[in-house]
Design a protein around this motif. Structure first.
Motif, PDB file in Angstrom:
ATOM      1  N   SER A   1       0.861  -1.172   0.000  1.00 18.97           N
ATOM      2  CA  SER A   1       0.000   0.000   0.000  1.00 18.97           C
ATOM      3  C   SER A   1       0.904   1.231   0.000  1.00 18.97           C
ATOM      4  CB  SER A   1      -0.912   0.004   1.218  1.00 18.97           C
ATOM      5  OG  SER A   1      -0.155  -0.067   2.388  1.00 18.97           O
ATOM      6  N   PHE A   2       0.360   2.374  -0.399  1.00 15.01           N
ATOM      7  CA  PHE A   2       1.193   3.574  -0.455  1.00 15.01           C
ATOM      8  C   PHE A   2       0.440   4.771   0.108  1.00 15.01           C
ATOM      9  CE2 PHE A   2      -1.150   3.561  -4.415  1.00 15.01           C
ATOM     10  CZ  PHE A   2      -1.553   4.882  -4.553  1.00 15.01           C
ATOM     11  N   ARG A   3       1.217   5.771   0.449  1.00 15.82           N
ATOM     12  CA  ARG A   3       0.671   6.995   0.991  1.00 15.82           C
ATOM     13  C   ARG A   3       1.394   8.155   0.322  1.00 15.82           C
ATOM     14  NH1 ARG A   3       1.709   9.716   5.897  1.00 15.82           N
ATOM     15  NH2 ARG A   3       3.451   8.323   6.244  1.00 15.82           N
ATOM     16  N   VAL A   4       0.652   9.182  -0.083  1.00 11.06           N
ATOM     17  CA  VAL A   4       1.246  10.332  -0.752  1.00 11.06           C
ATOM     18  C   VAL A   4       1.118  11.542   0.166  1.00 11.06           C
ATOM     19  CG1 VAL A   4       1.003  11.941  -2.681  1.00 11.06           C
ATOM     20  CG2 VAL A   4       0.756   9.486  -3.071  1.00 11.06           C
ATOM     21  N   GLU A   5       2.187  12.300   0.245  1.00 10.76           N
ATOM     22  CA  GLU A   5       2.214  13.484   1.102  1.00 10.76           C
ATOM     23  C   GLU A   5       2.828  14.615   0.280  1.00 10.76           C
ATOM     24  OE1 GLU A   5       4.902  13.976   4.869  1.00 10.76           O
ATOM     25  OE2 GLU A   5       3.363  12.503   5.293  1.00 10.76           O
ATOM     26  N   LEU A   6       2.136  15.744   0.181  1.00 11.66           N
ATOM     27  CA  LEU A   6       2.731  16.888  -0.516  1.00 11.66           C
ATOM     28  C   LEU A   6       3.562  17.674   0.481  1.00 11.66           C
ATOM     29  CD1 LEU A   6      -0.213  18.134  -2.736  1.00 11.66           C
ATOM     30  CD2 LEU A   6       1.623  16.544  -3.299  1.00 11.66           C
ATOM     31  N   VAL A   7       4.782  18.048   0.081  1.00  9.84           N
ATOM     32  CA  VAL A   7       5.665  18.743   1.006  1.00  9.84           C
ATOM     33  C   VAL A   7       5.125  20.152   1.255  1.00  9.84           C
ATOM     34  CG1 VAL A   7       8.009  19.582   1.366  1.00  9.84           C
ATOM     35  CG2 VAL A   7       7.627  17.383   0.274  1.00  9.84           C
TER      36      VAL A   7
ATOM     37  N   ALA B   1       2.408  20.854   2.609  1.00 10.94           N
ATOM     38  CA  ALA B   1       0.970  20.959   2.398  1.00 10.94           C
ATOM     39  C   ALA B   1       0.212  19.894   3.186  1.00 10.94           C
ATOM     40  CB  ALA B   1       0.649  20.837   0.919  1.00 10.94           C
ATOM     41  N   GLY B   2       0.877  19.241   4.118  1.00 11.02           N
ATOM     42  CA  GLY B   2       0.200  18.254   4.949  1.00 11.02           C
ATOM     43  C   GLY B   2      -0.037  16.938   4.234  1.00 11.02           C
ATOM     44  N   VAL B   3      -0.599  15.993   4.952  1.00  9.87           N
ATOM     45  CA  VAL B   3      -0.875  14.666   4.412  1.00  9.87           C
ATOM     46  C   VAL B   3      -2.113  14.737   3.524  1.00  9.87           C
ATOM     47  CG1 VAL B   3      -1.441  12.296   4.997  1.00  9.87           C
ATOM     48  CG2 VAL B   3       0.132  13.560   6.426  1.00  9.87           C
ATOM     49  N   ARG B   4      -2.029  14.062   2.360  1.00 13.80           N
ATOM     50  CA  ARG B   4      -3.140  14.187   1.427  1.00 13.80           C
ATOM     51  C   ARG B   4      -3.925  12.911   1.154  1.00 13.80           C
ATOM     52  NH1 ARG B   4      -4.581  19.111  -0.702  1.00 13.80           N
ATOM     53  NH2 ARG B   4      -3.601  20.556   0.720  1.00 13.80           N
ATOM     54  N   SER B   5      -3.277  11.801   1.049  1.00 17.92           N
ATOM     55  CA  SER B   5      -4.072  10.586   0.772  1.00 17.92           C
ATOM     56  C   SER B   5      -3.320   9.355   1.205  1.00 17.92           C
ATOM     57  CB  SER B   5      -4.418  10.475  -0.700  1.00 17.92           C
ATOM     58  OG  SER B   5      -3.304  10.015  -1.423  1.00 17.92           O
TER      59      SER B   5
END
Lengths: 85, 85
Positions: free
Chosen positions: B73-79, B81-85
């Motif tokens: 599984s994966f998690r994406v975080e914009l730098v 800009a907080g955790v996104r999905s």
């Protein structure tokens, strides 16, 4: 208590694995991905009482075992407690 | 815009690499490290205009190339800009 450790190559160190991924993405049509750097990610489950102990233990483990301080840098984050170091 | 992608084995999948690291830590005297799970970490440099585009592109790249959705599984975080999905 859970801690996350991120290990990345120092910015001055060439990352052939990341470059290969970036080239593969370009060949798949993802031209918008300008660059990729690959690192390692560890989730540690720690048997400690305080956040301070958790941070200290995770940092020690990261610098002694998980990362090679010559070419890599690391970052420790306590889960549900924000970024720590 | 920078995005971070964390790829981890699904909780139901055995992680021999993490177990080996945990055993090595125990033999070094770090008994307080109850468990270790290893994953992959990617920093993507994205040429996109909006946060929404960055999130969408990073998620697509992660699910198509960076992670194996069968076992990971994966998690994406914009730098910045907080955790996104």
């Amino acid at each position: 208590m859970k801690a996350r450790v991120f290990v990345t190559l120092k910015p001055s160190v060439f990352d052939p694995q990341g470059s290969t991924i970036a080239e593969a993405l370009h060949s798949l049509g993802y031209q918008n991905v300008a660059d990729v750097r690959q690192g390692k990610y560890f989730e540690l489950d720690l048997d400690v009482a305080s956040e301070q102990d958790a941070e200290q233990l995770a940092s020690e483990v990261a610098s002694r075992v998980l990362a090679n301080p010559v070419i890599e840098s690391f970052r420790v984050e306590l889960v549900d407690a924000g970024v720590r170091s």
